[in-house]
Motif scaffolding. Structure first.
Motif, short mmCIF file in Angstrom:
data_model
loop_
_atom_site.label_atom_id
_atom_site.label_comp_id
_atom_site.label_asym_id
_atom_site.label_seq_id
_atom_site.Cartn_x
_atom_site.Cartn_y
_atom_site.Cartn_z
N LEU A 1 0.82 -1.21 0.00
CA LEU A 1 0.00 0.00 0.00
C LEU A 1 0.86 1.27 0.00
O LEU A 1 0.37 2.34 0.35
CB LEU A 1 -0.94 0.01 1.21
CG LEU A 1 -2.06 -1.03 1.22
CD1 LEU A 1 -2.93 -0.89 2.47
CD2 LEU A 1 -2.93 -0.91 -0.03
N SER A 2 2.10 1.15 -0.40
CA SER A 2 2.96 2.34 -0.47
C SER A 2 2.36 3.37 -1.41
O SER A 2 1.89 3.04 -2.50
CB SER A 2 4.36 1.95 -0.96
OG SER A 2 5.05 1.22 0.02
N GLY A 3 2.38 4.62 -0.96
CA GLY A 3 1.85 5.71 -1.78
C GLY A 3 0.36 5.96 -1.60
O GLY A 3 -0.19 6.86 -2.22
N VAL A 4 -0.30 5.15 -0.75
CA VAL A 4 -1.75 5.29 -0.55
C VAL A 4 -2.02 5.96 0.80
O VAL A 4 -1.47 5.54 1.83
CB VAL A 4 -2.45 3.91 -0.60
CG1 VAL A 4 -3.94 4.07 -0.34
CG2 VAL A 4 -2.20 3.24 -1.94
N ARG A 5 -2.85 7.01 0.79
CA ARG A 5 -3.27 7.67 2.03
C ARG A 5 -4.68 7.21 2.39
O ARG A 5 -5.60 7.35 1.58
CB ARG A 5 -3.24 9.19 1.86
CG ARG A 5 -1.85 9.79 1.78
CD ARG A 5 -1.89 11.31 1.88
NE ARG A 5 -2.54 11.91 0.74
CZ ARG A 5 -1.91 12.29 -0.36
NH1 ARG A 5 -0.61 12.13 -0.47
NH2 ARG A 5 -2.57 12.84 -1.35
N ILE A 6 -4.83 6.67 3.59
CA ILE A 6 -6.12 6.14 4.03
C ILE A 6 -6.56 6.88 5.28
O ILE A 6 -5.85 6.93 6.28
CB ILE A 6 -6.04 4.62 4.30
CG1 ILE A 6 -5.63 3.89 3.03
CG2 ILE A 6 -7.38 4.10 4.82
CD1 ILE A 6 -5.42 2.40 3.21
N MET A 7 -7.75 7.45 5.23
CA MET A 7 -8.30 8.21 6.35
C MET A 7 -9.22 7.31 7.18
O MET A 7 -10.16 6.71 6.65
CB MET A 7 -9.06 9.43 5.83
CG MET A 7 -9.74 10.26 6.90
SD MET A 7 -10.45 11.77 6.15
CE MET A 7 -11.66 12.21 7.39
N ILE A 8 -8.92 7.23 8.48
CA ILE A 8 -9.71 6.41 9.40
C ILE A 8 -10.58 7.35 10.24
O ILE A 8 -10.07 8.26 10.90
CB ILE A 8 -8.81 5.58 10.34
CG1 ILE A 8 -7.68 4.90 9.56
CG2 ILE A 8 -9.64 4.58 11.11
CD1 ILE A 8 -8.14 3.90 8.53
N THR A 9 -11.89 7.13 10.21
CA THR A 9 -12.82 8.05 10.88
C THR A 9 -13.36 7.51 12.20
O THR A 9 -14.09 8.21 12.90
CB THR A 9 -14.01 8.36 9.95
OG1 THR A 9 -14.68 7.13 9.62
CG2 THR A 9 -13.54 9.05 8.68
N ARG A 10 -13.01 6.28 12.55
CA ARG A 10 -13.45 5.71 13.84
C ARG A 10 -12.78 6.46 15.00
O ARG A 10 -11.73 7.06 14.83
CB ARG A 10 -13.04 4.24 13.97
CG ARG A 10 -13.63 3.30 12.98
CD ARG A 10 -13.13 1.89 13.27
NE ARG A 10 -14.01 1.16 14.17
CZ ARG A 10 -13.59 0.26 15.05
NH1 ARG A 10 -12.32 -0.01 15.18
NH2 ARG A 10 -14.46 -0.38 15.80
N PRO A 11 -13.35 6.37 16.20
CA PRO A 11 -12.67 6.94 17.36
C PRO A 11 -11.25 6.39 17.49
O PRO A 11 -11.02 5.19 17.28
CB PRO A 11 -13.55 6.50 18.54
CG PRO A 11 -14.92 6.36 17.95
CD PRO A 11 -14.69 5.82 16.56
N ALA A 12 -10.31 7.25 17.83
CA ALA A 12 -8.91 6.87 17.85
C ALA A 12 -8.62 5.75 18.84
O ALA A 12 -7.77 4.88 18.59
CB ALA A 12 -8.05 8.09 18.18
N ASP A 13 -9.33 5.73 19.98
CA ASP A 13 -9.05 4.71 20.99
C ASP A 13 -9.49 3.32 20.54
O ASP A 13 -9.11 2.32 21.15
CB ASP A 13 -9.67 5.06 22.34
CG ASP A 13 -11.15 5.41 22.24
OD1 ASP A 13 -11.75 5.17 21.19
OD2 ASP A 13 -11.70 5.94 23.23
N GLN A 14 -10.26 3.22 19.47
CA GLN A 14 -10.64 1.92 18.90
C GLN A 14 -9.79 1.56 17.69
O GLN A 14 -9.92 0.46 17.14
CB GLN A 14 -12.09 1.95 18.43
CG GLN A 14 -13.12 2.20 19.49
CD GLN A 14 -14.51 2.30 18.89
OE1 GLN A 14 -14.85 1.64 17.92
NE2 GLN A 14 -15.32 3.17 19.47
N SER A 15 -8.94 2.48 17.25
CA SER A 15 -8.35 2.35 15.91
C SER A 15 -6.85 2.14 15.88
O SER A 15 -6.28 2.03 14.80
CB SER A 15 -8.69 3.60 15.08
OG SER A 15 -10.09 3.79 15.00
N ARG A 16 -6.20 2.06 17.03
CA ARG A 16 -4.75 1.92 17.03
C ARG A 16 -4.29 0.72 16.20
O ARG A 16 -3.31 0.79 15.47
CB ARG A 16 -4.22 1.79 18.46
CG ARG A 16 -4.26 3.09 19.27
CD ARG A 16 -3.84 2.81 20.71
NE ARG A 16 -3.90 3.99 21.54
CZ ARG A 16 -2.88 4.77 21.82
NH1 ARG A 16 -1.70 4.51 21.29
NH2 ARG A 16 -3.01 5.82 22.61
#
Length: 512
Positions: free
Chosen positions: A257-272
């Motif tokens: 996945l080099s070169g790919v930007r992925i935005m995670i919208t879940r709460p941070a404490d669930q997403s580490r």
């Protein structure tokens, strides 16, 4: 009270490293979890801020070429002010605090004002850029000296860099910071000072991000090549024979996945774990939670849980948050965990199952079905629910479809409402950064997270961001919310779980 008022705070000047949040030191990471306030700069990995405990105060004081949130003098005063209130302050700076980070000035001011401080070194961007571009700054056959310099203000007469002296460096490597706009002037001065025009050089934009850009050229051609390839700050330039090794030793962007930007919208404490998984596969993670949760003290629900239990009594968990807040409360109140053993446990969803197993609990009922409504329907078919009493661990909901289905089946359902879900808050600088480097893919794991994006940005800006990106959702309910806002869904998880959604995203980019 008198003893507490005399408590002295301490300031920690922490280097966050060059961009990848994994490159902060263990000491630095530990302090971010235990301090009272974080005062941070512009180029700090956003993930380090959003994953810090929510009770910690976060103060942005970043500077960029065109805008300063606070002048340096005010930042100095802010550090002293908070320390004198008895707070431990994490002063988080990009790279290393003492390498072109004005950490020395801040340390001087703290010492002058009798404030205790500690310096936590970080990986400086110049050396990180060289490493990530496959350029060894020192090399037995090519370079026995490394010179770090700042090119910011290269056209000013009062800058301390002696370009004539730098131009005469032999068998060494010159590494320059903050030099994008000044690059033509720097190159001109170096060549005038005696540096060979044909010596190898490189420029690295956004080092240690998945989307880093490496430009290679001879020194005299570097400004034109950097302009042609649209290099923007932040960027590092490297000059020396060792720059020729970059093409042969380049290693950084070779993952799936080099070169790919992925935005995670879940709460941070669930997403580490999601951040880490995507980063391990080479993606640049954009940690921008659109929703957050906070504890809700349901005294009546807790009383029911403590008084009940025994034959035909069930605990029903339908999300990671419920598991986290439930067991967190038991621990904080030192409630005997053997109370849980009086209940059978039902767990809906992959994340819920994983969260329980991480705590050593194996649910009594956890069928592999997609969606909470189908889970409740399946439970009514598999279990004589008309005989059971059920504690429904949940967040604050306007309407509980699961409880209604179970009640229709004859179950006695009592809610234990442990948390509230709210929209997150983004600072103006965070929104600006997001649009400067927009995601290639936005990942939504609930309809609420879609609502959150629109609430934070407004509908027009949310549409603008969506137009620059692809959208992946956890299932049809979330997709329906996306389309309600006139945005398009590119991917939808078939098994309606986070692991399946991640797998779909990976497969999508592997096909490209």
């Amino acid at each position: 009270m008198a003893e507490n008022s005399k408590k002295k705070g301490k300031v920690y000047l922490i280097g966050a490293g060059p961009g990848d949040p994994d490159l902060i030191t263990i000491r630095g990471s530990s302090l971010l979890s235990s301090c009272d306030v974080i005062i941070y700069d512009n180029l700090i990995p956003h993930e380090l801020i959003v994953t810090a405990p929510p009770h910690i105060e976060k103060i942005y004081v970043g500077k960029s070429a065109s805008a300063h949130t606070l002048p340096q003098e005010k930042i100095n005063e802010l550090l002293v002010e908070h320390a004198r209130q008895g707070k431990n302050v994490a002063r988080l700076k990009g790279g290393d605090p003492f390498v072109f980070g004005r950490g020395g000035e801040e340390a001087e001011y703290l010492r002058k004002n009798d404030v205790d401080f500690e310096v936590v070194p970080g990986v400086t961007a110049g050396l990180a850029a060289a490493a990530s571009a496959g350029i060894p700054p020192s090399h037995r056959d090519m370079s026995s000296a490394i010179l770090l310099l700042t090119a910011h203000g290269a056209a000013d007469h009062d800058l301390f860099v002696d370009w004539d002296w730098v131009g005469k460096v032999k068998k060494g490597t010159v590494i320059g910071y903050m030099g994008v706009r000044q690059l033509p002037t720097v190159v001109e001065k170096l060549i005038e000072g005696g540096m060979p025009p044909g010596i190898e050089a490189a420029m690295i934009e956004r080092c240690c991000f998945s989307t880093q850009k490496v430009v290679r050229a001879r020194l005299e051609d570097l400004p034109a090549e950097a302009e042609r390839q649209n290099v923007n700050p932040p960027a590092i330039f490297i000059i020396g024979e060792v720059a020729a090794l970059s093409e042969k030793l380049e290693w950084y962007n070779r993952k799936m996945l080099s070169g790919v930007r992925i935005m995670i919208t879940r709460p941070a404490d669930q997403s580490r774990w999601i951040y880490q998984l995507f980063r391990n596969m080479g993606a640049e993670v954009i940690a921008y939670p659109t929703i957050k949760t906070r504890y809700n003290d349901d005294k009546e629900g807790w009383e029911k849980f403590i008084r009940s239990g025994g034959k035909d009594n069930w605990l029903f968990f339908s999300g990671e948050n419920g598991v986290r807040y439930f067991f967190g409360y038991l621990k904080s109140k030192q409630i005997d965990l053997r109370l849980v053993g009086r209940y059978a446990i039902a767990a809906a969803g992959h994340g819920t199952l994983r969260a329980l197993r991480d705590l050593g609990y194996q649910p009594d009922y956890a069928p592999s079905v997609s969606g909470m409504v189908k889970f409740a329907q399946q439970m009514c078919e598999d279990i004589e629910v008309h005989k059971i009493k059920l504690i429904r661990v949940r967040g604050q909901l306007p309407h509980d479809n699961i409880a209604e289905i179970l009640k229709k089946g004859g179950a006695e359902v009592h809610p234990l409402t442990l948390y509230k879900t709210e929209y997150a808050d983004w600072r103006e600088n965070e929104i600006k950064r997001l649009f400067m480097h927009p995601p290639h893919m936005i990942m939504f794991s609930s309809g609420k997270s879609v609502d959150g994006l629109v609430n934070i940005l407004g509908h027009d800006k949310a549409l603008e961001l969506a137009a620059k990106s692809k959208i992946a959702t956890i299932g049809p309910t979330t997709s329906e919310v996306v389309r309600k806002y006139k945005m398009e869904v590119e991917l939808e998880a078939t098994r309606h779980s986070i692991p399946d959604l991640i797998n779909q995203i990976v497969q999508y980019y592997q096909k490209k």
